[in-house]
Enzyme design. Structure first.
Site, short mmCIF file in Angstrom:
data_model
loop_
_atom_site.label_atom_id
_atom_site.label_comp_id
_atom_site.label_asym_id
_atom_site.label_seq_id
_atom_site.Cartn_x
_atom_site.Cartn_y
_atom_site.Cartn_z
N ALA A 161 65.90 64.39 -43.76
CA ALA A 161 65.32 63.07 -43.95
C ALA A 161 66.34 61.98 -44.20
O ALA A 161 67.27 62.16 -44.96
CB ALA A 161 64.34 63.12 -45.12
N CYS A 162 66.17 60.85 -43.57
CA CYS A 162 66.84 59.59 -43.89
C CYS A 162 65.90 58.47 -43.45
O CYS A 162 65.04 58.68 -42.59
CB CYS A 162 68.18 59.43 -43.16
SG CYS A 162 69.47 60.59 -43.63
#
Length: 355
Positions: free
Chosen positions: A31-32
């Site tokens: 995730a980002c």
């Protein structure tokens, strides 16, 4: 190469029906999240989170103009000399994943499981390590339009060696500039896809960007004050960020605007230590950045520190011939305020795969 300005409504509805089924069943990419925020006076700030499952040995570097570079991919590497100085955040001392240059361009590299750079079809084209892809943009361009025009010629082929963690180094890149222009660069099935336009203010990870836009078309019809998707999947984060970015006022006061951007990226962060055995690629947020295009200010916030620090680019010597500087963060120091005086001379790192 494709230049996709926006998804037609009919295509979007089709994509939504397909994508929601696939995404809900699949594990998320690491995730980002990234946003571009416009203030009331027409200036811009770009914020992002860096989410990973282990310590990435992140440091902050200051690179001057006039640096001779090569792509870090062996004998056929592309070569260039940096036109702009930059302040960047790195991972594993081998890849630039975030930063801004003294021309006002900001870049954010995010993980993308679907990335396929078509390396096997490189032919005689020069090569560039994925660890240097974002640095190439920051070294050479002051505006998104310039970067898009250069990439339309596809001047190199990306090589993506394995990360020290043993994971593939797949990613896509978002660029934004002082005018509010924005672009997303992805390699899919060996083809470069560019989404170029001021409307592309949010990016996360998988699925690919066109499918994220389609999902958001669906959620845009839902009252976010009543309900929004709440998991840590990148598709859910994209929907929440898109709605919240539109709901937050455009503040005129710069302190309020900066607070708004930090509020947005903090609200989308994955709590430290969160894991999901069924979705092993969901990862904790380890740091956040906000870049003020107008002030040339680069904020950095680590989840391991109770304080926020920033760098004013004008306080650094990034002129041709100046030294490369490094702000060492490996020991998780507690830093606060403007920290340009804390940088120390250091030899530049080699891009991933560079021997």
């Amino acid at each position: 190469m494709y230049d996709q300005k926006r998804i037609p409504e009919m295509c979007a509805k089709t994509l939504v029906a397909t994508t929601l089924t696939v995404v809900l069943a699949a594990s998320s990419a690491i995730a980002c999240s990234r946003i571009v925020y416009e203030t009331a006076d027409g200036s811009f700030l770009t914020g992002r989170t860096l989410d990973w499952f282990e310590d990435t040995s992140t440091d902050i570097w200051a690179f001057p103009q006039g640096m001779d570079r090569d792509g870090g991919a062996g004998e056929n590497s592309i070569e260039w000399t940096s036109k702009y100085g930059s302040v960047v955040a790195t991972i594993y001392d081998g890849a630039t994943v975030d930063g801004m240059n003294d021309g006002g361009l900001v870049g954010n590299a995010l993980y993308l499981a679907e990335a396929d750079y078509g390396t096997e079809n490189a032919g005689d084209k020069p090569l560039l390590s994925v660890g240097g892809w974002l640095q190439y943009f920051l070294d050479n361009f002051a505006t998104v339009e310039e970067a898009v025009a250069a990439m339309e010629q596809e001047p190199f082929v990306i090589v993506a060696p394995m990360l020290p963690s043993g994971h593939e180094a797949g990613g896509h890149i978002a660029l934004s500039d002082a005018s509010g222009d924005s672009a997303i660069f992805e390699y899919l099935d060996g083809e470069l896809v560019i989404h170029h336009g001021r409307e592309f203010t949010v990016m996360t990870n998988s699925p690919t960007f066109d499918e994220q836009l389609a999902i958001t078309t669906y959620w845009g019809e839902v009252n976010g004050l009543s309900f929004l998707p709440g998991t840590h999947r990148s598709s859910d984060r994209f929907a929440r960020l898109s709605w919240n970015l539109n709901a937050v006022p455009s503040f005129e006061d710069k302190n309020d605007a900066t607070a708004a951007v930090f509020s947005l990226v903090r609200s989308i962060s994955v709590p430290f230590g969160v894991t999901d055995p069924e979705r092993p690629n969901i990862a904790s947020t380890t740091w956040r950045t906000v870049a003020d295009h107008e002030l040339g200010r680069y904020y950095y916030e680590s989840v391991f520190s109770p304080t926020l620090f920033w760098v004013d680019i004008e306080n650094l010597d990034l002129s041709d011939g100046a030294s490369t500087l490094k702000l060492e963060l490996g020991e998780k120091p507690i830093l606060a305020g403007e920290v340009s005086a804390s940088f120390e001379p250091s030899e530049p790192f080699l891009f991933l795969g560079d021997t």
